[in-house]
Design a protein around this motif. Structure first.
Motif, PDB file in Angstrom:
ATOM      1  N   MET A   1     -18.289   4.784  -8.517  1.00 20.74           N
ATOM      2  CA  MET A   1     -18.605   4.117  -9.762  1.00 20.74           C
ATOM      3  C   MET A   1     -17.696   4.680 -10.866  1.00 20.74           C
ATOM      4  N   PRO A   2     -17.074   3.826 -11.624  1.00 21.54           N
ATOM      5  CA  PRO A   2     -16.143   4.294 -12.662  1.00 21.54           C
ATOM      6  C   PRO A   2     -16.869   4.799 -13.911  1.00 21.54           C
ATOM      7  N   LEU A   3     -16.124   5.543 -14.716  1.00 25.42           N
ATOM      8  CA  LEU A   3     -16.641   5.943 -16.020  1.00 25.42           C
ATOM      9  C   LEU A   3     -16.840   4.691 -16.865  1.00 25.42           C
ATOM     10  N   VAL A   4     -17.864   4.685 -17.718  1.00 22.43           N
ATOM     11  CA  VAL A   4     -18.184   3.474 -18.480  1.00 22.43           C
ATOM     12  C   VAL A   4     -18.181   3.649 -19.995  1.00 22.43           C
ATOM     13  N   SER A   5     -18.270   4.879 -20.479  1.00 27.09           N
ATOM     14  CA  SER A   5     -18.299   5.056 -21.931  1.00 27.09           C
ATOM     15  C   SER A   5     -16.941   4.704 -22.520  1.00 27.09           C
ATOM     16  N   LYS A   6     -16.958   4.201 -23.737  1.00 29.25           N
ATOM     17  CA  LYS A   6     -15.707   3.872 -24.407  1.00 29.25           C
ATOM     18  C   LYS A   6     -14.846   5.111 -24.604  1.00 29.25           C
ATOM     19  N   LEU A   7     -15.479   6.224 -24.896  1.00 31.11           N
ATOM     20  CA  LEU A   7     -14.739   7.452 -25.155  1.00 31.11           C
ATOM     21  C   LEU A   7     -13.983   7.942 -23.922  1.00 31.11           C
TER      22      LEU A   7
ATOM     23  N   ARG B   1     -25.197   6.681 -26.023  1.00 36.74           N
ATOM     24  CA  ARG B   1     -25.022   6.890 -27.468  1.00 36.74           C
ATOM     25  C   ARG B   1     -24.241   5.740 -28.082  1.00 36.74           C
ATOM     26  N   GLU B   2     -23.192   5.302 -27.410  1.00 36.55           N
ATOM     27  CA  GLU B   2     -22.393   4.175 -27.907  1.00 36.55           C
ATOM     28  C   GLU B   2     -23.219   2.901 -27.965  1.00 36.55           C
ATOM     29  N   LEU B   3     -24.037   2.673 -26.950  1.00 35.52           N
ATOM     30  CA  LEU B   3     -24.896   1.497 -26.918  1.00 35.52           C
ATOM     31  C   LEU B   3     -25.916   1.544 -28.043  1.00 35.52           C
ATOM     32  N   ALA B   4     -26.515   2.703 -28.254  1.00 31.63           N
ATOM     33  CA  ALA B   4     -27.506   2.854 -29.319  1.00 31.63           C
ATOM     34  C   ALA B   4     -26.883   2.613 -30.688  1.00 31.63           C
ATOM     35  N   ALA B   5     -25.605   2.937 -30.835  1.00 27.93           N
ATOM     36  CA  ALA B   5     -24.920   2.765 -32.126  1.00 27.93           C
ATOM     37  C   ALA B   5     -24.705   1.296 -32.471  1.00 27.93           C
TER      38      ALA B   5
ATOM     39  N   MET C   1     -20.376  16.109 -11.332  1.00 26.33           N
ATOM     40  CA  MET C   1     -21.698  15.986 -11.949  1.00 26.33           C
ATOM     41  C   MET C   1     -21.617  16.085 -13.472  1.00 26.33           C
ATOM     42  N   THR C   2     -20.754  16.956 -13.957  1.00 31.09           N
ATOM     43  CA  THR C   2     -20.654  17.170 -15.400  1.00 31.09           C
ATOM     44  C   THR C   2     -20.005  15.981 -16.088  1.00 31.09           C
ATOM     45  N   ILE C   3     -18.906  15.474 -15.541  1.00 27.22           N
ATOM     46  CA  ILE C   3     -18.246  14.325 -16.182  1.00 27.22           C
ATOM     47  C   ILE C   3     -19.143  13.091 -16.105  1.00 27.22           C
ATOM     48  N   ALA C   4     -19.907  12.963 -15.025  1.00 27.93           N
ATOM     49  CA  ALA C   4     -20.846  11.836 -14.914  1.00 27.93           C
ATOM     50  C   ALA C   4     -21.923  11.932 -15.998  1.00 27.93           C
TER      51      ALA C   4
ATOM     52  N   GLY D   1     -11.215   5.290 -20.491  1.00 24.46           N
ATOM     53  CA  GLY D   1      -9.802   4.916 -20.476  1.00 24.46           C
ATOM     54  C   GLY D   1      -8.868   6.002 -19.974  1.00 24.46           C
ATOM     55  N   ASP D   2      -9.392   7.143 -19.608  1.00 27.06           N
ATOM     56  CA  ASP D   2      -8.541   8.251 -19.197  1.00 27.06           C
ATOM     57  C   ASP D   2      -8.540   8.409 -17.679  1.00 27.06           C
ATOM     58  N   SER D   3      -7.381   8.218 -17.059  1.00 32.17           N
ATOM     59  CA  SER D   3      -7.292   8.276 -15.606  1.00 32.17           C
ATOM     60  C   SER D   3      -7.568   9.683 -15.068  1.00 32.17           C
ATOM     61  N   ARG D   4      -7.220  10.693 -15.821  1.00 33.88           N
ATOM     62  CA  ARG D   4      -7.468  12.072 -15.378  1.00 33.88           C
ATOM     63  C   ARG D   4      -8.967  12.330 -15.288  1.00 33.88           C
ATOM     64  N   LEU D   5      -9.735  11.849 -16.259  1.00 36.03           N
ATOM     65  CA  LEU D   5     -11.186  12.023 -16.212  1.00 36.03           C
ATOM     66  C   LEU D   5     -11.806  11.150 -15.127  1.00 36.03           C
TER      67      LEU D   5
END
Length: 124
Positions: A1-7, A104-108, A92-95, A10-14
């Protein structure tokens, strides 16, 4: 599953950090991906990171301490082989960072708290 937050998404390393053990982010790392982790730690928990580390995008001692604090608060530990929290940003940490940033982005952008569907809590 890919990262989904806007922050973070977009970073391939993360993204690689999410799926590959050799891509874990460790003290001494340097780059834009470290700056994104630092920003997430500050936004989510208000953690303090040294100005020089922030300017240079360096995973130094204060970033390591912030990662440990984040992981400790959430109990992020791989009990299969660990007994204590470490300062590595792994799968686990990056997830967890991504999941919380996405919430947080959704709540904003939502007029109401997504956890409370009471109409009285909606912003006007």
């Amino acid at each position: 599953m890919p990262l989904v937050s806007k922050l973070l998404s977009g970073d391939s390393r993360l993204q690689n950090c999410l799926v590959s053990d050799p891509a874990h982010v460790t003290p001494g790392s340097k780059g834009p991906y470290v700056s994104l982790i630092q920003k997430a730690l500050i936004l989510l928990d208000g953690l303090q990171i040294d100005d020089a580390e922030l300017r240079q995008g360096v995973y130094g001692p204060s970033t390591a301490a912030a990662v440990v604090a984040f992981k400790t608060r959430r109990g992020i530990i791989n009990r299969a082989y660990q007994q204590t929290v470490d300062d590595i940003v792994g799968k686990m940490t990056i997830a967890a960072l991504d999941r919380e940033m996405a919430a947080r982005e959704l709540a904003a952008v939502l007029p109401c708290n997504p956890r409370d569907f009471s109409i009285s809590t909606c912003r006007r």
